[in-house]
Design an enzyme around this catalytic site. Sequence first.
Site, PDB file in Angstrom:
ATOM      1  N   HIS A  74       0.942  -1.030  -0.047  1.00 38.21           N
ATOM      2  CA  HIS A  74       0.029   0.224   0.294  1.00 38.21           C
ATOM      3  C   HIS A  74       0.836   1.290  -0.002  1.00 38.21           C
ATOM      4  O   HIS A  74       2.195   1.046   0.064  1.00 38.21           O
ATOM      5  CB  HIS A  74      -0.926  -0.105   1.387  1.00 38.21           C
ATOM      6  N   HIS A  76       1.120   4.092   2.277  1.00 42.06           N
ATOM      7  CA  HIS A  76       1.424   4.650   3.472  1.00 42.06           C
ATOM      8  C   HIS A  76       3.109   5.041   3.212  1.00 42.06           C
ATOM      9  O   HIS A  76       3.552   4.232   2.763  1.00 42.06           O
ATOM     10  CB  HIS A  76       0.945   3.732   4.564  1.00 42.06           C
ATOM     11  N   ASP A  78       5.433   5.045   5.426  1.00 39.63           N
ATOM     12  CA  ASP A  78       6.481   4.130   6.039  1.00 39.63           C
ATOM     13  C   ASP A  78       6.497   2.901   5.093  1.00 39.63           C
ATOM     14  O   ASP A  78       7.787   2.509   5.167  1.00 39.63           O
ATOM     15  CB  ASP A  78       6.017   3.812   7.475  1.00 39.63           C
ATOM     16  N   HIS A  79       5.823   2.571   4.076  1.00 45.15           N
ATOM     17  CA  HIS A  79       6.106   1.544   3.431  1.00 45.15           C
ATOM     18  C   HIS A  79       6.840   1.733   1.974  1.00 45.15           C
ATOM     19  O   HIS A  79       6.977   0.980   1.339  1.00 45.15           O
ATOM     20  CB  HIS A  79       4.988   0.630   2.869  1.00 45.15           C
ATOM     21  N   HIS A 164      -7.471  -2.181   4.852  1.00 39.81           N
ATOM     22  CA  HIS A 164      -6.671  -1.180   5.735  1.00 39.81           C
ATOM     23  C   HIS A 164      -7.380   0.234   5.685  1.00 39.81           C
ATOM     24  O   HIS A 164      -6.667   0.962   5.425  1.00 39.81           O
ATOM     25  CB  HIS A 164      -4.967  -1.061   5.077  1.00 39.81           C
ATOM     26  N   ASP A 187      -0.038  -3.713   6.226  1.00 45.12           N
ATOM     27  CA  ASP A 187      -0.936  -3.447   7.253  1.00 45.12           C
ATOM     28  C   ASP A 187      -2.471  -3.904   6.901  1.00 45.12           C
ATOM     29  O   ASP A 187      -2.970  -3.533   5.712  1.00 45.12           O
ATOM     30  CB  ASP A 187      -0.947  -2.127   7.556  1.00 45.12           C
TER      31      ASP A 187
HETATM   32 ZN   LIG Z   1      -0.328   1.304   6.418  1.00 43.79          ZN
HETATM   33 ZN   LIG Z   2       2.562   0.507   8.074  1.00 49.13          ZN
END
Ligand SMILES: [Zn+2]
Ligand SMILES: [Zn+2]
Length: 285
Positions: A74, A76, A78-79, A164, A187
């Site tokens: 996904h 987001h 942080d990924h 998510h 996630d």
């Molecule tokens: Zn996420």
């Molecule tokens: Zn995450």
Amino acid sequence: MPASTVQNAELDRPLSAVLLGTGNPLPDPHRAGPATLVTAGTRRFLVDAGRGVCMRLAAVGVLPVMLEAVLLTHLHSDHICDLDDVVTTHWIMSRAPTALAVLGPEGTRRVADGALAMLGPDVSYRLAHHADLTWAPELDVREVGPGVVLDDADLRVVVGATDHRPVESTLAYRFEHGGRALVVAGDTVPCPGLDELCAGADVYIQTVLRDDLVRLVPMQRFVDTIDYHSTVEQAAQTAARAGVGTLVLTHQVPTPPPGAAEEWLALARRHFDGAVVFGEDLTEV
Ligand SMILES: [Zn+2]
Ligand SMILES: [Zn+2]
């Protein structure tokens, strides 16, 4: 050892994964951001590209040019926050124009275009400076949904839809090679798409959260994260329902202090009889 034997040994390499980064969005000196290297025979895939991903790849002797594709669960931050580093390093170490394959959910093309735009000045400097570098970085982006995305004699990769929300869409990836199956989930809360993808897998890698600990933090923005992540118990229940062999806990929220692993493992074992691994950076499964 003769070269051919070395080559054969590498060809025989079973399906495996290295947790390159087990961190969460909060910076941590001991955990890189979410990223997992999957190896099937001689083929390597990177699932997600969180903080420090190229450093952790280097730690296991892998460079971005050695990747067959980058798969995003996904979008987001942080990924994906070090996707640009993967793109640049892949580009400057390629001897000829080579597009880097990037698969991900809807929106991946926009993120990829944005990364290339951000790298624009750097690309122009390097093109101007190196006579033998005559091509800009190129990404072969595929926005994918549930179903088989790769299938050849050696390897099958299946995408499953996860949940998510409000992040949409989000994906998990199942790799099948040499009679083994390994799922890397991003996630997600438990959902039918994840159960289906995990069915009978040897290894199931899940990002997890401890709601009991997160609730203690007096910050609503942090407590909100309970809404859309699997707790350790929920990940264990998914593992049990799907009949997987080994559950791997990663991307732990909140960041566990040293020595906490046993407590997290015990929570999972209440709901799942199989093997449970508490992921740390560079854990191999
Ligand atoms: Zn996420
Ligand atoms: Zn995450």
